[in-house]
Design a protein around this motif. Structure first.
Motif, PDB file in Angstrom:
ATOM      1  N   THR A   1       0.845  -1.194   0.000  1.00  0.00           N
ATOM      2  CA  THR A   1       0.000   0.000   0.000  1.00  0.00           C
ATOM      3  C   THR A   1       0.871   1.231   0.000  1.00  0.00           C
ATOM      4  N   SER A   2       0.389   2.276  -0.570  1.00  0.00           N
ATOM      5  CA  SER A   2       1.151   3.520  -0.633  1.00  0.00           C
ATOM      6  C   SER A   2       0.234   4.683  -0.301  1.00  0.00           C
ATOM      7  N   PRO A   3       0.628   5.546   0.599  1.00  0.00           N
ATOM      8  CA  PRO A   3       1.870   5.489   1.380  1.00  0.00           C
ATOM      9  C   PRO A   3       1.746   4.576   2.589  1.00  0.00           C
ATOM     10  N   ILE A   4       2.886   4.218   3.169  1.00  0.00           N
ATOM     11  CA  ILE A   4       2.915   3.344   4.345  1.00  0.00           C
ATOM     12  C   ILE A   4       2.574   4.166   5.585  1.00  0.00           C
ATOM     13  N   HIS A   5       1.731   3.616   6.435  1.00  0.00           N
ATOM     14  CA  HIS A   5       1.348   4.285   7.673  1.00  0.00           C
ATOM     15  C   HIS A   5       2.416   4.019   8.746  1.00  0.00           C
ATOM     16  N   TRP A   6       3.446   4.842   8.725  1.00  0.00           N
ATOM     17  CA  TRP A   6       4.552   4.620   9.646  1.00  0.00           C
ATOM     18  C   TRP A   6       4.146   4.850  11.090  1.00  0.00           C
ATOM     19  N   ASN A   7       3.184   5.705  11.327  1.00  0.00           N
ATOM     20  CA  ASN A   7       2.763   5.915  12.715  1.00  0.00           C
ATOM     21  C   ASN A   7       2.114   4.657  13.299  1.00  0.00           C
ATOM     22  N   SER A   8       1.338   3.946  12.491  1.00  0.00           N
ATOM     23  CA  SER A   8       0.749   2.681  12.956  1.00  0.00           C
ATOM     24  C   SER A   8       1.823   1.632  13.208  1.00  0.00           C
ATOM     25  N   ILE A   9       2.790   1.567  12.308  1.00  0.00           N
ATOM     26  CA  ILE A   9       3.868   0.588  12.452  1.00  0.00           C
ATOM     27  C   ILE A   9       4.672   0.853  13.721  1.00  0.00           C
ATOM     28  N   MET A  10       5.006   2.122  13.966  1.00  0.00           N
ATOM     29  CA  MET A  10       5.786   2.458  15.153  1.00  0.00           C
ATOM     30  C   MET A  10       4.994   2.232  16.434  1.00  0.00           C
ATOM     31  N   ALA A  11       3.694   2.526  16.397  1.00  0.00           N
ATOM     32  CA  ALA A  11       2.854   2.285  17.578  1.00  0.00           C
ATOM     33  C   ALA A  11       2.795   0.790  17.895  1.00  0.00           C
ATOM     34  N   ALA A  12       2.599  -0.030  16.872  1.00  0.00           N
ATOM     35  CA  ALA A  12       2.555  -1.474  17.086  1.00  0.00           C
ATOM     36  C   ALA A  12       3.913  -2.004  17.560  1.00  0.00           C
ATOM     37  N   SER A  13       4.998  -1.447  17.033  1.00  0.00           N
ATOM     38  CA  SER A  13       6.334  -1.885  17.438  1.00  0.00           C
ATOM     39  C   SER A  13       6.601  -1.572  18.903  1.00  0.00           C
ATOM     40  N   ILE A  14       6.186  -0.399  19.339  1.00  0.00           N
ATOM     41  CA  ILE A  14       6.380  -0.028  20.744  1.00  0.00           C
ATOM     42  C   ILE A  14       5.553  -0.929  21.651  1.00  0.00           C
ATOM     43  N   ILE A  15       4.304  -1.194  21.250  1.00  0.00           N
ATOM     44  CA  ILE A  15       3.447  -2.087  22.042  1.00  0.00           C
ATOM     45  C   ILE A  15       4.074  -3.484  22.131  1.00  0.00           C
ATOM     46  N   ALA A  16       4.654  -3.951  21.022  1.00  0.00           N
ATOM     47  CA  ALA A  16       5.274  -5.280  21.007  1.00  0.00           C
ATOM     48  C   ALA A  16       6.524  -5.335  21.875  1.00  0.00           C
ATOM     49  N   SER A  17       7.178  -4.205  22.067  1.00  0.00           N
ATOM     50  CA  SER A  17       8.414  -4.171  22.852  1.00  0.00           C
ATOM     51  C   SER A  17       8.163  -4.078  24.347  1.00  0.00           C
ATOM     52  N   VAL A  18       6.984  -3.627  24.729  1.00  0.00           N
ATOM     53  CA  VAL A  18       6.705  -3.396  26.156  1.00  0.00           C
ATOM     54  C   VAL A  18       6.871  -4.661  27.001  1.00  0.00           C
ATOM     55  N   PRO A  19       6.310  -5.830  26.617  1.00  0.00           N
ATOM     56  CA  PRO A  19       6.469  -7.014  27.481  1.00  0.00           C
ATOM     57  C   PRO A  19       7.924  -7.397  27.717  1.00  0.00           C
ATOM     58  N   ILE A  20       8.757  -7.308  26.665  1.00  0.00           N
ATOM     59  CA  ILE A  20      10.161  -7.668  26.812  1.00  0.00           C
ATOM     60  C   ILE A  20      10.873  -6.682  27.729  1.00  0.00           C
ATOM     61  N   VAL A  21      10.582  -5.400  27.566  1.00  0.00           N
ATOM     62  CA  VAL A  21      11.216  -4.377  28.408  1.00  0.00           C
ATOM     63  C   VAL A  21      10.816  -4.567  29.867  1.00  0.00           C
ATOM     64  N   VAL A  22       9.537  -4.804  30.100  1.00  0.00           N
ATOM     65  CA  VAL A  22       9.062  -4.999  31.482  1.00  0.00           C
ATOM     66  C   VAL A  22       9.680  -6.259  32.093  1.00  0.00           C
ATOM     67  N   ALA A  23       9.697  -7.343  31.321  1.00  0.00           N
ATOM     68  CA  ALA A  23      10.259  -8.595  31.836  1.00  0.00           C
ATOM     69  C   ALA A  23      11.739  -8.438  32.161  1.00  0.00           C
ATOM     70  N   PHE A  24      12.466  -7.765  31.280  1.00  0.00           N
ATOM     71  CA  PHE A  24      13.894  -7.576  31.528  1.00  0.00           C
ATOM     72  C   PHE A  24      14.127  -6.666  32.734  1.00  0.00           C
ATOM     73  N   ALA A  25      13.290  -5.654  32.888  1.00  0.00           N
ATOM     74  CA  ALA A  25      13.434  -4.759  34.037  1.00  0.00           C
ATOM     75  C   ALA A  25      13.216  -5.510  35.352  1.00  0.00           C
ATOM     76  N   LEU A  26      12.308  -6.485  35.341  1.00  0.00           N
ATOM     77  CA  LEU A  26      12.015  -7.242  36.559  1.00  0.00           C
ATOM     78  C   LEU A  26      13.163  -8.162  36.960  1.00  0.00           C
ATOM     79  N   VAL A  27      13.886  -8.685  35.965  1.00  0.00           N
ATOM     80  CA  VAL A  27      14.958  -9.653  36.263  1.00  0.00           C
ATOM     81  C   VAL A  27      16.338  -9.073  35.987  1.00  0.00           C
ATOM     82  N   GLN A  28      16.423  -7.763  35.818  1.00  0.00           N
ATOM     83  CA  GLN A  28      17.692  -7.154  35.429  1.00  0.00           C
ATOM     84  C   GLN A  28      18.800  -7.448  36.433  1.00  0.00           C
ATOM     85  N   LYS A  29      18.497  -7.341  37.714  1.00  0.00           N
ATOM     86  CA  LYS A  29      19.515  -7.540  38.739  1.00  0.00           C
ATOM     87  C   LYS A  29      20.085  -8.953  38.681  1.00  0.00           C
TER      88      LYS A  29
END
Length: 282
Positions: A241-269
């Motif tokens: 599709t043109s143009p690409i909805h980069w704002n949707s892609i970035m929003a979904a990417s951030i949402i997908a990263s949240v579980p990993i970031v939270v999990a790593f923060a919990l076990v970081q020590k």
């Protein structure tokens, strides 16, 4: 004194550059996600004129993100919950006991890390197809089939890492526990395992990251109903599709990263403790 000041200054500059290198892509992703599509399609701005968090909510309606999320969580949780206990048992057996084929077993484990994942793609796919034909059990297109693939990659490295940690623990600790009446298993669980929890957390993090963000096998072995989050994000980018909805892609990417970031923060020590302990013991 002058050398100490110079060292601290160089360290501060180096850390500042590294932080900028890490945080800059995150900043761009976030600012893109909160930028309206009409503004993205025009001139680039470091900060949107009319920032909005609406895309973080819209993305859940525009695509079945909840289903992809659930698939990724199921696959990741299953991989970690199976890989870590099996790796602990196998690594302890390799580290503490001498048995025929032990060296061959460890060599085979290490050799699996020498080949890229794509080397195993076609053989694993053909094996799964053969299993489906002979047993009538669906493997391709299922979540448990994907878990089997991830286990085949996660287990060897987890066993190899944990075996090194367990070997560094003196046998005297277990023998002292046995004198107090503990059996082999109880001595391991009560004495050896707690001393190596950092290593266990480290391999659990490895298995989590591997299964959460893997794309190659998931793109071949899943269907629309069993797609994981990583495949869903790649499909958004690949849409003609043109143009690409980069704002949707970035929003979904951030949402997908949240579980990993939270999990790593919990076990970081524990994770850092495991890495530093391994570095000291070599």
């Amino acid at each position: 004194m002058k050398d100490a000041i110079t060292f601290r200054l160089a360290r501060a500059i180096t850390l500042g550059v590294l932080c900028l290198f890490v945080l800059f892509p995150i900043f761009i992703a976030f600012t893109t996600a909160i930028t309206p599509f009409s503004e993205i399609s025009t001139t680039f701005h470091w900060w949107p004129k009319a920032p909005s968090l609406g895309e973080f909510a819209n993305i859940w309606r525009e695509m079945p993100l909840a289903r992809y999320f659930a698939n990724s969580i199921i696959v990741t949780a299953a991989t970690v919950l199976i890989a870590v206990p099996v790796a602990i048992a196998a690594a302890y057996a390799v580290a503490r006991y001498r048995f025929p084929g032990r060296k061959l077993f460890m060599s085979a484990i290490l050799s699996t890390q020498m080949f890229p994942g794509i080397f195993f793609l076609i053989p694993l796919f053909l094996i799964f197809i053969k299993v489906q034909t002979l047993l009538g059990v669906a493997v391709v297109g299922t979540l448990w089939g994907l878990v089997l693939v991830y286990l085949s990659f996660a287990l060897p490295l987890c066993i190899w890492v944990l075996a090194g940690y367990f070997s560094s623990i003196p046998r005297d600790i277990e023998e002292a526990g046995m004198i107090e009446g503990l059996g082999n298993v109880r001595a391991f669980v009560r004495l050896v395992l707690p001393a190596n929890m950092g290593a266990v957390v480290a391999v659990a993090v490895f298995a989590t990251v591997l299964s959460w963000g893997e794309v190659l096998f998931a793109s071949i072995l899943t269907t629309n109903q069993t797609q994981t989050l990583a495949i869903a994000l790649s499909d958004i980018v690949a849409q003609p599709t043109s143009p690409i909805h980069w704002n949707s892609i970035m929003a979904a990417s951030i949402i997908a990263s949240v579980p990993i970031v939270v999990a790593f923060a919990l076990v970081q020590k524990k994770f850092v403790q495991g890495l530093s302990k391994g570095a000291v013991k070599g």
